[in-house]
Scaffold this motif. Structure first.
Motif, PDB file in Angstrom:
ATOM      1  N   GLY A 108       0.816  -1.202   0.000  1.00  0.00           N
ATOM      2  CA  GLY A 108       0.000   0.000   0.000  1.00  0.00           C
ATOM      3  C   GLY A 108       0.853   1.256   0.000  1.00  0.00           C
ATOM      4  O   GLY A 108       0.571   2.224  -0.712  1.00  0.00           O
ATOM      5  N   CYS A 109       1.937   1.255   0.815  1.00  0.00           N
ATOM      6  CA  CYS A 109       2.852   2.404   0.842  1.00  0.00           C
ATOM      7  C   CYS A 109       3.546   2.580  -0.505  1.00  0.00           C
ATOM      8  O   CYS A 109       3.687   3.694  -1.011  1.00  0.00           O
ATOM      9  CB  CYS A 109       3.889   2.220   1.958  1.00  0.00           C
ATOM     10  N   ILE A 110       4.002   1.463  -1.092  1.00  0.00           N
ATOM     11  CA  ILE A 110       4.699   1.540  -2.387  1.00  0.00           C
ATOM     12  C   ILE A 110       3.766   2.090  -3.466  1.00  0.00           C
ATOM     13  O   ILE A 110       4.158   2.932  -4.278  1.00  0.00           O
ATOM     14  CB  ILE A 110       5.239   0.154  -2.788  1.00  0.00           C
ATOM     15  N   SER A 111       2.506   1.606  -3.466  1.00  0.00           N
ATOM     16  CA  SER A 111       1.568   2.095  -4.486  1.00  0.00           C
ATOM     17  C   SER A 111       1.315   3.589  -4.318  1.00  0.00           C
ATOM     18  O   SER A 111       1.218   4.326  -5.305  1.00  0.00           O
ATOM     19  CB  SER A 111       0.254   1.319  -4.394  1.00  0.00           C
ATOM     20  N   GLY A 112       1.237   4.059  -3.061  1.00  0.00           N
ATOM     21  CA  GLY A 112       1.036   5.493  -2.838  1.00  0.00           C
ATOM     22  C   GLY A 112       2.204   6.320  -3.328  1.00  0.00           C
ATOM     23  O   GLY A 112       2.036   7.345  -3.999  1.00  0.00           O
ATOM     24  N   ILE A 113       3.442   5.878  -2.994  1.00  0.00           N
ATOM     25  CA  ILE A 113       4.635   6.612  -3.427  1.00  0.00           C
ATOM     26  C   ILE A 113       4.731   6.619  -4.950  1.00  0.00           C
ATOM     27  O   ILE A 113       5.024   7.646  -5.572  1.00  0.00           O
ATOM     28  CB  ILE A 113       5.897   5.985  -2.788  1.00  0.00           C
TER      29      ILE A 113
END
Length: 715
Positions: free
Chosen positions: A247-252
């Protein structure tokens, strides 16, 4: 009995409802237990005995309980009465991202057995190989039992719990798996299509988008539990973190894509900075999750994701209002995604019903969003094409204007040239005479210099080439000795293998024999000898090449190399020169650099060779008091090699000339004067620097600095 059976059944049903019992009948189908659940929350972990005795259970009023985030276990209680023909009722919890799910099954004697599942256990330990949590209830017909569930998770606790027959459950799950399969297929198509375009156009927007598509796909499939089932079933420790990390990677990736795709640095400068702040918060959530703080990481990711979704909408709207067309695609795609997220959230909070549409609204919105962004990327190619055509037209207009100016200037210049020609013709005859005289003098000087250089080369080349040849031949004998030892070792191993002794005794004798011949050192020595032979032959070729124009050496392959390996191999080659000389090495940890390793080794060898001659000249051969010191260090841009000796040293005049071609302090026949000139040109070719510090009678130090990563000069 038949007369009163209907009355008894009605009485039992009334009694069950009074007691909060869920009745399973043949007409029930798939029964959601949400409003039949009793919930117990506590600020500390409780034992099962404490839970059974507790009177603090609260009635749940939602079809799908939304219990928020809890740092401790949440307990659920429900009572089932089986008035159906279902032989094996199944409890189904359709929320795969739970860390621990423990069902306490009642026994006829009043005791309880427990069955533990969750992301903390390997996937293969589940009875039913499905991402959801499925339990056998072992509830016989016409019996009523009370069950307890313990739930724990770092993420939000949303618990769609139902009871049904096995047939109805698997039919429903099959339909849901088909929907997830469609989502996966769409993600794979978007991923491969845009990855192919990235390799074609080399636009960073596409690689950010590809990372975003992959991480969103993994996040959505992780929420459904399929990544745990198929990708890392034996790694529960990673599964607990995976949804948060992806989820963090997709946001970044989404933020980087938005910045690049919308050119926010030019079109929305303030928002561009805000997006960096959001990326920083997502990075913190990623890091703390990696270090085991999953619950804090999830909460931070959830809050930050809400902020960045709204921020991207605002940024895309600003860019769209400013007339930049890609803003329309981003605004519309994120609007759809936000709508899907709102529907999904309203389902969790009981505002909307729990059904296939609301459960998969997020996945459907993600597919539409990814498709719209792909259309936007394709449209951007057309925009870039038009911009390129406009730029070419502008460049053509400028070129035509320049051509016109040049024609006008040429007319003026021609008039001035005619005026100067008259003056130049007057002095031309005198200059021609002077030029002829200069040419004759130049030819004589060049011939004199060639003869002097040729004399120095002829005197020293035999000695320069003889050194590496002698080193190669000197390595043959010890190499032959080592090979013979290896041949004997093979024979010994063959004899041992044919002997009748036990395997343990064979292994012991083999280890003793390896220790006897010092097998580990033997391998190292053979490697060094072979490397030394190769370096000696290479150096001979390099000396011949060095006789060409000094600033033009033949190119070898450009490689990423370890400088320490080059120094060590050079010391092996120069070992015969170092007899009686102490070598002190103070190596720092160096990064590998982009260089021509063979040419740098030649530099090291030339400096070390000169140092040994200077030490011997000052102290005498075999004096044993000479010292050669090699020190390395580095900073963020370069590495530094210091090679110093306590030899004769040089005066200031000699130090200035040390890098000139054919300059040498040795006697005729002992050196060509090419060594340090070649070293200087090699270091210059690497965009580096070499300097010398020397005091007469005290010693000399050469300092070399080389860039770690640099485009090496081709000249």
């Amino acid at each position: 009995m038949k007369k009163y059976s209907g009355f008894v059944i009605v009485l039992l049903l009334w009694f069950a409802n009074v007691k909060g019992t869920t009745i399973l009948s043949d007409a029930t189908g798939i029964k959601l237990l949400g409003k039949d659940l009793w919930v117990l929350k506590s600020s500390k972990e409780m034992t099962f005995e404490e839970v059974k005795a507790s009177n603090d259970f609260q009635k749940n009023m939602q079809d799908v309980p939304n219990l928020g985030i809890s740092s401790t276990s949440v307990w659920l209680r429900f009572t089932l009465a089986n008035e159906s023909n279902i032989q094996n009722a199944l409890l189904h919890i359709a929320y795969p991202i739970l860390d621990e799910v423990e069902l306490y099954l009642p026994e006829p004697d009043g005791s309880y057995n427990k069955v533990l599942m969750g992301e903390i256990l390997e996937f293969k330990k589940r009875r039913y190989q499905h991402p959801d949590y499925i339990f056998n209830l072992d509830l016989p017909k016409n019996e009523s039992r009370t069950y307890y569930l313990r739930i724990k998770s770092a993420e939000h606790l949303i618990l769609p719990i139902s009871v049904s027959s096995a047939t109805m459950l698997w039919e429903g799950l099959s339909k849901e798996n088909s929907i997830s399969g469609i989502f996966l297929g769409a993600v794979v198509i978007m991923f491969l299509y845009n990855l192919f375009i990235f390799f074609s156009v080399q636009d960073r927007s596409y690689i950010y988008y590809v990372i975003y598509v992959a991480s969103v796909g993994l996040t959505q499939l992780g929420i459904k539990g399929f990544t745990f089932q198929y990708l890392w079933p034996n790694n529960p420790a990673f599964e607990v973190k995976s949804v948060i990390l992806f989820g963090c990677i997709s946001g970044i990736a989404a933020l980087l894509f938005t910045q690049k795709f919308l050119h926010t640095k030019q079109n929305a400068r303030r928002s561009h900075i805000v997006l960096y702040v959001i990326m920083f918060l997502l990075s913190i959530a990623f890091v703390v999750t990696c270090f085991g703080l999953e619950q804090f990481g999830f909460q931070l990711m959830q809050i930050t994701t809400s902020i960045f979704a709204i921020s991207i909408l605002v940024v895309s709207y600003i860019v769209m209002k400013n007339g930049y067309r890609p803003g329309r695609f981003v605004f519309s795609s994120w609007s759809i995604l936000l709508a899907g997220a709102i529907i999904f959230a309203l389902k969790d909070y009981g505002v909307l019903p729990y059904n296939t549409f609301t459960s998969y609204s997020m996945q459907a919105a993600s597919i539409i969003e990814m498709a719209l962004l792909s259309f936007g990327l394709a449209d951007r190619i057309n925009i870039l094409k038009k911009e390129k055509e406009a730029s070419q037209a502008e460049a053509l207009a400028i070129a035509k204007e320049n051509e016109r100016i040049i024609r006008e200037q040429n007319v003026v210049l021609e008039e001035k040239v005619k005026e100067r020609t008259v003056e130049l013709e007057a002095s031309n005859e005198e200059l021609n005479t002077t030029l002829d005289d200069l040419k004759q003098a130049q030819i004589q000087l060049v011939e004199s210099e060639k003869m002097a250089s040729l004399g120095q080369l002829t005197a020293g080349i035999a000695h320069e080439i003889n050194n590496p040849i002698n080193f190669v031949t000197s390595n043959v004998a010890p190499l032959q000795r080592d090979v013979n030892i290896l041949i004997d070792a093979i024979s010994t191993m063959e004899n041992l293998s044919m002997s009748g002794i036990t395997v343990e005794e064979k292994q012991k004798q083999i280890e003793d024999y390896k220790e006897e011949i010092d097998y580990d050192y033997l391998k190292i020595e053979i490697s060094h000898l072979l490397k030394g032979i190769n370096e000696g032959a290479s150096r001979t070729a390099e000396i011949v090449k060095g006789l060409r124009v000094f600033s033009r050496l033949d190119e070898d392959d450009l490689k990423i190399a370890d400088i320490h390996e080059g120094i060590e191999s050079t010391l092996v080659i120069a070992n015969n020169l170092l007899n009686g000389i102490k070598v002190t090495k103070a190596y720092a940890e160096l990064p590998k650099i982009e260089c021509y390793p063979g040419k740098l080794n030649q530099v090291f060898l030339n400096i070390i060779s000169n140092a040994t001659h200077a030490i011997i000249a000052r102290l005498g051969e075999g004096a044993g008091e000479g010292e050669l010191k090699i020190t390395t260090r580095s900073d963020s841009e370069s590495i530094y090699i210091h090679i110093s000796d306590n030899g004769t040293g040089m005066d200031e005049n000699t130090s200035r000339k040390i890098f000139e071609p054919f300059f040498t302090t040795k006697n005729v026949g002992e050196g060509t004067g090419l060594g340090m000139s070649i070293a200087y040109n090699t270091i210059k070719k690497h965009n580096g620097h070499i300097r010398v510090d020397s005091l007469l009678g005290q010693g000399t130090e050469f300092i070399i600095d080389l860039p770690i990563m640099n485009k090496i000069s081709e000249t």
